[in-house]
Design a protein around this motif. Sequence first.
Motif, mmCIF file in Angstrom:
data_model
loop_
_atom_site.group_PDB
_atom_site.id
_atom_site.type_symbol
_atom_site.label_atom_id
_atom_site.label_comp_id
_atom_site.label_asym_id
_atom_site.label_seq_id
_atom_site.Cartn_x
_atom_site.Cartn_y
_atom_site.Cartn_z
ATOM 1 N N SER A 163 17.835 -42.989 -119.508
ATOM 2 C CA SER A 163 16.970 -43.341 -120.618
ATOM 3 C C SER A 163 16.261 -42.080 -121.071
ATOM 4 O O SER A 163 15.848 -41.255 -120.244
ATOM 5 C CB SER A 163 15.959 -44.416 -120.187
ATOM 6 N N PRO A 164 16.108 -41.891 -122.373
ATOM 7 C CA PRO A 164 15.426 -40.671 -122.838
ATOM 8 C C PRO A 164 13.963 -40.619 -122.437
ATOM 9 O O PRO A 164 13.378 -39.542 -122.361
ATOM 10 C CB PRO A 164 15.591 -40.742 -124.363
ATOM 11 N N THR A 165 13.361 -41.776 -122.156
ATOM 12 C CA THR A 165 11.944 -41.804 -121.763
ATOM 13 C C THR A 165 11.757 -41.813 -120.248
ATOM 14 O O THR A 165 10.620 -41.791 -119.784
ATOM 15 C CB THR A 165 11.268 -43.047 -122.352
ATOM 16 N N ARG A 166 12.834 -41.834 -119.498
ATOM 17 C CA ARG A 166 12.746 -41.905 -118.035
ATOM 18 C C ARG A 166 12.770 -40.501 -117.462
ATOM 19 O O ARG A 166 13.691 -39.721 -117.723
ATOM 20 C CB ARG A 166 13.904 -42.726 -117.484
ATOM 21 N N THR A 167 11.794 -40.180 -116.653
ATOM 22 C CA THR A 167 11.695 -38.840 -116.081
ATOM 23 C C THR A 167 12.565 -38.709 -114.835
ATOM 24 O O THR A 167 12.985 -39.704 -114.233
ATOM 25 C CB THR A 167 10.240 -38.521 -115.711
ATOM 26 N N ASN A 168 12.805 -37.466 -114.463
ATOM 27 C CA ASN A 168 13.593 -37.189 -113.273
ATOM 28 C C ASN A 168 12.879 -37.671 -112.008
ATOM 29 O O ASN A 168 13.513 -38.158 -111.067
ATOM 30 C CB ASN A 168 13.872 -35.687 -113.193
ATOM 31 N N THR A 169 11.567 -37.564 -111.970
ATOM 32 C CA THR A 169 10.807 -37.993 -110.804
ATOM 33 C C THR A 169 10.877 -39.503 -110.605
ATOM 34 O O THR A 169 11.040 -39.988 -109.479
ATOM 35 C CB THR A 169 9.344 -37.553 -110.945
ATOM 36 N N ALA A 170 10.776 -40.270 -111.693
ATOM 37 C CA ALA A 170 10.853 -41.723 -111.583
ATOM 38 C C ALA A 170 12.226 -42.176 -111.121
ATOM 39 O O ALA A 170 12.357 -43.080 -110.283
ATOM 40 C CB ALA A 170 10.500 -42.362 -112.924
ATOM 41 N N ALA A 171 13.279 -41.562 -111.639
ATOM 42 C CA ALA A 171 14.631 -41.925 -111.212
ATOM 43 C C ALA A 171 14.864 -41.592 -109.752
ATOM 44 O O ALA A 171 15.479 -42.370 -109.009
ATOM 45 C CB ALA A 171 15.654 -41.206 -112.100
ATOM 46 N N LEU A 172 14.371 -40.441 -109.309
ATOM 47 C CA LEU A 172 14.524 -40.061 -107.909
ATOM 48 C C LEU A 172 13.749 -41.003 -106.996
ATOM 49 O O LEU A 172 14.211 -41.362 -105.910
ATOM 50 C CB LEU A 172 14.041 -38.620 -107.717
ATOM 51 N N GLY A 173 12.569 -41.437 -107.428
ATOM 52 C CA GLY A 173 11.804 -42.393 -106.639
ATOM 53 C C GLY A 173 12.505 -43.725 -106.491
ATOM 54 O O GLY A 173 12.480 -44.341 -105.417
ATOM 55 N N ASP A 174 13.172 -44.186 -107.551
ATOM 56 C CA ASP A 174 13.927 -45.434 -107.459
ATOM 57 C C ASP A 174 15.062 -45.333 -106.450
ATOM 58 O O ASP A 174 15.326 -46.258 -105.679
ATOM 59 C CB ASP A 174 14.490 -45.807 -108.834
#
Length: 257
Positions: free
Chosen positions: A128-139
């Motif tokens: 997602s263009p609004t999804r950061t790398n940190t949030a994806a890694l946390g998931d």
Amino acid sequence: MMTQIVFYVFAAVLVLSATMVVCARNPVHSVLFLILAFFNAAGLFLIAGAEFLAMTLVIVYVGAVAVLFLFVVMMLDVNFARMREGVQRYAPIGGVVGGVLLVELIMAFTHWRVATNIDQIGHLVPSSPTRTNTAALGDVLYTHYIFLFQSCALVLLVAMIGAIVLTLRDRPTGRRQNIDRQHDRTAADSLEMLQVPLGAGVAAQGGFLRPHTSYDVAAVPGTYGTQAWREQEMEEETQTALVVIPPATGTKGQDNA
């Protein structure tokens, strides 16, 4: 083009520094080369777009883990000259173990293949263009790999406890505190409020003051600095007597006669 050049520079320095971690004779130099390897790995993460992993590698591993390794190596004071005495005797065993590891690595790389469904793994981290790398890694860490993540935390905990045990020294001047009594004491047991005149300073009041029993409240009874320890030291000093040995009355010639 510039990205490729930077990648190869960071990768080459990373490989050389990792090799020197194993080949350096001085363990302090090995730790310093390990820090250099961490910095270059962080540079590769930045090129790959994983800025969170790069900053974590620098802050956590360089700022904490590598410095911990350095402190442990310097505080253990190991006699490395004595450790190298049996190198020739155990060289054949080390060669066999190294050969087995080399064969395993060759077999692993020769049988490595790219997964056929590599394009279907994107569902783990929705793009997602609004999804950061940190949030994806946390998931990914706290959902699919939570048990492995917690296992890594346990390994670091064991390493921390091992470093404390190896560097702990039981010294007679060590001060030990009772944690329960330390938490139960009040501010009146450990602080003394003074009305210091303006401009007088602390030296005019006799220096830094605190109640005489402030340490005794939270200290383990009998340890260094407590009232019981001071009384014991005073008692030992009063009971110590100077023993004077009188010189011999006879001479060597008279004794022989």
